[in-house]
Design a protein around this motif. Structure first.
Motif, PDB file in Angstrom:
ATOM      1  N   ASN A  25     -16.422 -16.978  21.716  1.00 45.38           N
ATOM      2  CA  ASN A  25     -17.450 -17.694  22.460  1.00 45.38           C
ATOM      3  C   ASN A  25     -18.693 -18.052  21.665  1.00 45.38           C
ATOM      4  OD1 ASN A  25     -15.824 -17.458  24.748  1.00 45.38           O
ATOM      5  ND2 ASN A  25     -16.726 -15.503  25.302  1.00 45.38           N
ATOM      6  N   HIS A  26     -18.770 -17.679  20.416  1.00 42.84           N
ATOM      7  CA  HIS A  26     -19.950 -18.014  19.623  1.00 42.84           C
ATOM      8  C   HIS A  26     -19.943 -19.512  19.349  1.00 42.84           C
ATOM      9  CE1 HIS A  26     -22.909 -17.857  16.364  1.00 42.84           C
ATOM     10  NE2 HIS A  26     -23.275 -16.717  16.901  1.00 42.84           N
ATOM     11  N   PHE A  27     -21.125 -20.144  19.364  1.00 40.81           N
ATOM     12  CA  PHE A  27     -21.196 -21.590  19.179  1.00 40.81           C
ATOM     13  C   PHE A  27     -20.737 -22.022  17.792  1.00 40.81           C
ATOM     14  CE2 PHE A  27     -25.295 -20.034  17.849  1.00 40.81           C
ATOM     15  CZ  PHE A  27     -25.595 -20.776  16.731  1.00 40.81           C
ATOM     16  N   LYS A  28     -20.857 -21.128  16.828  1.00 40.44           N
ATOM     17  CA  LYS A  28     -20.342 -21.401  15.488  1.00 40.44           C
ATOM     18  C   LYS A  28     -19.236 -20.385  15.230  1.00 40.44           C
ATOM     19  CE  LYS A  28     -21.618 -21.634  10.670  1.00 40.44           C
ATOM     20  NZ  LYS A  28     -22.618 -21.304   9.673  1.00 40.44           N
ATOM     21  N   GLN A  29     -18.089 -20.857  14.818  1.00 46.29           N
ATOM     22  CA  GLN A  29     -16.966 -19.956  14.580  1.00 46.29           C
ATOM     23  C   GLN A  29     -17.345 -18.911  13.532  1.00 46.29           C
ATOM     24  OE1 GLN A  29     -13.927 -19.628  15.984  1.00 46.29           O
ATOM     25  NE2 GLN A  29     -14.651 -21.084  17.503  1.00 46.29           N
ATOM     26  N   VAL A  30     -17.284 -17.658  13.918  1.00 44.29           N
ATOM     27  CA  VAL A  30     -17.610 -16.557  13.031  1.00 44.29           C
ATOM     28  C   VAL A  30     -16.312 -15.859  12.664  1.00 44.29           C
ATOM     29  CG1 VAL A  30     -18.861 -14.384  12.800  1.00 44.29           C
ATOM     30  CG2 VAL A  30     -19.858 -16.251  14.111  1.00 44.29           C
ATOM     31  N   GLU A  31     -15.971 -15.913  11.402  1.00 43.45           N
ATOM     32  CA  GLU A  31     -14.775 -15.218  10.940  1.00 43.45           C
ATOM     33  C   GLU A  31     -15.157 -13.809  10.517  1.00 43.45           C
ATOM     34  OE1 GLU A  31     -11.994 -17.094   8.342  1.00 43.45           O
ATOM     35  OE2 GLU A  31     -12.828 -19.068   8.821  1.00 43.45           O
ATOM     36  N   ILE A  32     -14.409 -12.839  10.995  1.00 40.58           N
ATOM     37  CA  ILE A  32     -14.653 -11.449  10.633  1.00 40.58           C
ATOM     38  C   ILE A  32     -13.814 -11.172   9.382  1.00 40.58           C
ATOM     39  CG2 ILE A  32     -14.672  -9.069  11.458  1.00 40.58           C
ATOM     40  CD1 ILE A  32     -16.347 -10.966  13.165  1.00 40.58           C
ATOM     41  N   ASN A  33     -14.433 -11.370   8.217  1.00 35.79           N
ATOM     42  CA  ASN A  33     -13.728 -11.199   6.947  1.00 35.79           C
ATOM     43  C   ASN A  33     -14.650 -10.480   5.961  1.00 35.79           C
ATOM     44  OD1 ASN A  33     -15.584 -13.168   6.270  1.00 35.79           O
ATOM     45  ND2 ASN A  33     -14.105 -14.826   6.249  1.00 35.79           N
ATOM     46  N   ASP A  34     -14.285 -10.476   4.691  1.00 33.54           N
ATOM     47  CA  ASP A  34     -15.081  -9.764   3.688  1.00 33.54           C
ATOM     48  C   ASP A  34     -16.477 -10.356   3.528  1.00 33.54           C
ATOM     49  OD1 ASP A  34     -13.145  -7.898   3.209  1.00 33.54           O
ATOM     50  OD2 ASP A  34     -12.310  -8.914   1.462  1.00 33.54           O
ATOM     51  N   ARG A  40     -22.374  -9.653   4.482  1.00 34.93           N
ATOM     52  CA  ARG A  40     -23.610 -10.043   5.176  1.00 34.93           C
ATOM     53  C   ARG A  40     -24.049  -8.949   6.144  1.00 34.93           C
ATOM     54  NH1 ARG A  40     -22.764 -15.399   8.068  1.00 34.93           N
ATOM     55  NH2 ARG A  40     -20.688 -14.526   8.237  1.00 34.93           N
ATOM     56  N   LEU A  41     -23.097  -8.358   6.839  1.00 35.40           N
ATOM     57  CA  LEU A  41     -23.396  -7.283   7.781  1.00 35.40           C
ATOM     58  C   LEU A  41     -24.001  -6.086   7.051  1.00 35.40           C
ATOM     59  CD1 LEU A  41     -23.044  -6.252  10.724  1.00 35.40           C
ATOM     60  CD2 LEU A  41     -20.811  -5.423  10.023  1.00 35.40           C
ATOM     61  N   TYR A  42     -23.411  -5.711   5.953  1.00 36.80           N
ATOM     62  CA  TYR A  42     -23.890  -4.585   5.148  1.00 36.80           C
ATOM     63  C   TYR A  42     -25.313  -4.835   4.654  1.00 36.80           C
ATOM     64  CZ  TYR A  42     -24.112  -1.243   1.295  1.00 36.80           C
ATOM     65  OH  TYR A  42     -24.504  -0.255   0.429  1.00 36.80           O
ATOM     66  N   ASP A  43     -25.531  -6.018   4.072  1.00 37.30           N
ATOM     67  CA  ASP A  43     -26.856  -6.345   3.539  1.00 37.30           C
ATOM     68  C   ASP A  43     -27.914  -6.383   4.641  1.00 37.30           C
ATOM     69  OD1 ASP A  43     -25.810  -6.512   0.987  1.00 37.30           O
ATOM     70  OD2 ASP A  43     -25.543  -8.697   1.067  1.00 37.30           O
ATOM     71  N   THR A  44     -27.578  -7.001   5.759  1.00 41.25           N
ATOM     72  CA  THR A  44     -28.525  -7.091   6.873  1.00 41.25           C
ATOM     73  C   THR A  44     -28.812  -5.713   7.454  1.00 41.25           C
ATOM     74  OG1 THR A  44     -27.701  -9.299   7.403  1.00 41.25           O
ATOM     75  CG2 THR A  44     -28.958  -8.174   9.107  1.00 41.25           C
ATOM     76  N   TYR A  45     -27.787  -4.912   7.603  1.00 44.98           N
ATOM     77  CA  TYR A  45     -27.955  -3.571   8.164  1.00 44.98           C
ATOM     78  C   TYR A  45     -28.867  -2.722   7.286  1.00 44.98           C
ATOM     79  CZ  TYR A  45     -26.760   0.958  10.174  1.00 44.98           C
ATOM     80  OH  TYR A  45     -26.821   2.192  10.766  1.00 44.98           O
ATOM     81  N   ASP A  79     -17.171  -3.510   1.412  1.00 43.19           N
ATOM     82  CA  ASP A  79     -16.044  -4.445   1.502  1.00 43.19           C
ATOM     83  C   ASP A  79     -15.152  -4.210   2.710  1.00 43.19           C
ATOM     84  OD1 ASP A  79     -16.766  -5.750  -0.849  1.00 43.19           O
ATOM     85  OD2 ASP A  79     -15.696  -4.290  -2.075  1.00 43.19           O
ATOM     86  N   SER A  80     -15.285  -3.065   3.335  1.00 42.02           N
ATOM     87  CA  SER A  80     -14.334  -2.723   4.396  1.00 42.02           C
ATOM     88  C   SER A  80     -14.936  -2.675   5.792  1.00 42.02           C
ATOM     89  CB  SER A  80     -13.699  -1.371   4.075  1.00 42.02           C
ATOM     90  OG  SER A  80     -14.693  -0.371   4.034  1.00 42.02           O
ATOM     91  N   LEU A  81     -16.180  -3.101   5.950  1.00 38.11           N
ATOM     92  CA  LEU A  81     -16.797  -3.066   7.277  1.00 38.11           C
ATOM     93  C   LEU A  81     -16.054  -3.947   8.274  1.00 38.11           C
ATOM     94  CD1 LEU A  81     -20.661  -3.044   6.781  1.00 38.11           C
ATOM     95  CD2 LEU A  81     -19.241  -1.325   7.866  1.00 38.11           C
ATOM     96  N   ASP A  82     -15.569  -5.097   7.833  1.00 41.40           N
ATOM     97  CA  ASP A  82     -14.847  -5.978   8.748  1.00 41.40           C
ATOM     98  C   ASP A  82     -13.594  -5.300   9.285  1.00 41.40           C
ATOM     99  OD1 ASP A  82     -13.904  -6.148   6.078  1.00 41.40           O
ATOM    100  OD2 ASP A  82     -12.827  -7.987   6.534  1.00 41.40           O
ATOM    101  N   ASP A  83     -12.840  -4.651   8.412  1.00 41.05           N
ATOM    102  CA  ASP A  83     -11.631  -3.953   8.847  1.00 41.05           C
ATOM    103  C   ASP A  83     -11.966  -2.756   9.731  1.00 41.05           C
ATOM    104  OD1 ASP A  83     -10.082  -5.731   7.327  1.00 41.05           O
ATOM    105  OD2 ASP A  83     -10.364  -4.497   5.537  1.00 41.05           O
ATOM    106  N   ALA A  84     -13.040  -2.054   9.385  1.00 37.91           N
ATOM    107  CA  ALA A  84     -13.446  -0.894  10.178  1.00 37.91           C
ATOM    108  C   ALA A  84     -13.878  -1.318  11.578  1.00 37.91           C
ATOM    109  CB  ALA A  84     -14.580  -0.149   9.476  1.00 37.91           C
ATOM    110  N   LEU A  85     -14.629  -2.399  11.680  1.00 35.50           N
ATOM    111  CA  LEU A  85     -15.056  -2.872  12.989  1.00 35.50           C
ATOM    112  C   LEU A  85     -13.875  -3.323  13.837  1.00 35.50           C
ATOM    113  CD1 LEU A  85     -18.281  -4.866  12.083  1.00 35.50           C
ATOM    114  CD2 LEU A  85     -18.124  -2.623  13.158  1.00 35.50           C
ATOM    115  N   LYS A  86     -12.926  -3.997  13.208  1.00 36.26           N
ATOM    116  CA  LYS A  86     -11.739  -4.447  13.950  1.00 36.26           C
ATOM    117  C   LYS A  86     -10.944  -3.275  14.502  1.00 36.26           C
ATOM    118  CE  LYS A  86     -11.101  -8.707  11.337  1.00 36.26           C
ATOM    119  NZ  LYS A  86     -10.271  -9.375  10.321  1.00 36.26           N
ATOM    120  N   SER A  87     -10.914  -2.177  13.754  1.00 34.61           N
ATOM    121  CA  SER A  87     -10.146  -1.015  14.201  1.00 34.61           C
ATOM    122  C   SER A  87     -10.983  -0.049  15.043  1.00 34.61           C
ATOM    123  CB  SER A  87      -9.554  -0.281  12.993  1.00 34.61           C
ATOM    124  OG  SER A  87     -10.580   0.303  12.230  1.00 34.61           O
TER     125      SER A  87
END
Length: 108
Positions: A44-53, A58-63, A87-95
Motif C-alpha cells: 500500500n505504500h505510494f512508492k514501491q518499497v522493496e525489502i532487500n539489502d 538504509r534501515l541500519y543507517d537511519t536507525y 546486510d541481514s536486517l531485511d531477511d530478519a524483518l521478513k522472518s
C-alpha cells in the motif's frame, strides 16, 4: 518525496524498537505487528518499497543515526556487534527476527 520515505522508515524503526523493548511479554504480538507493517509497506505504500539489502542498509543507517546521531553513547565495539546485522536486517524483518533491536536496547 525522500523525506516521506525516511519519515516512514523512522516511524517503523521507532515502533519496532518500542515494541521490541520487552520481548518476553509480547514476542508473538511484535512479530505479527511487524509482519503487518511490512505488508502495508509492500502493498500500500505510494512508492514501491522493496525489502532487500539496499533497504537493509538504509534501515541500519537511519536507525543508528536516530539512536546515537551525536555519537555519544555507542563505542566501536558496540558498533561492531550491530554491524553484523547491516546486510541481514531485511531477511530478519521478513522472518520476524527482532534480535538486532533487542541487542541495540541491551547495549544502550
Amino acid at each position: 518525496m525522500r523525506i516521506w520515505i525516511i519519515a516512514a522508515l523512522t516511524g517503523l524503526l521507532g515502533y519496532v524498537g518500542f515494541v521490541s523493548f520487552n520481548p518476553l511479554d509480547n514476542g508473538e504480538k511484535e512479530k505479527v505487528i511487524l509482519q503487518a507493517v511490512l505488508e502495508v509497506l509492500r502493498k500500500n505504500h505510494f512508492k514501491q518499497v522493496e525489502i532487500n539489502d539496499e533497504f537493509s542498509h538504509r534501515l541500519y543507517d537511519t536507525y543508528l543515526d536516530r539512536m546515537d546521531g551525536m555519537k555519544r553513547f555507542l563505542i566501536m565495539s558496540d558498533l561492531d556487534l550491530l554491524d553484523d546485522y547491516q546486510d541481514s536486517l531485511d531477511d530478519a524483518l521478513k522472518s520476524g527476527d527482532l534480535r538486532f533491536f533487542d541487542l541495540s536496547y541491551q547495549i544502550i
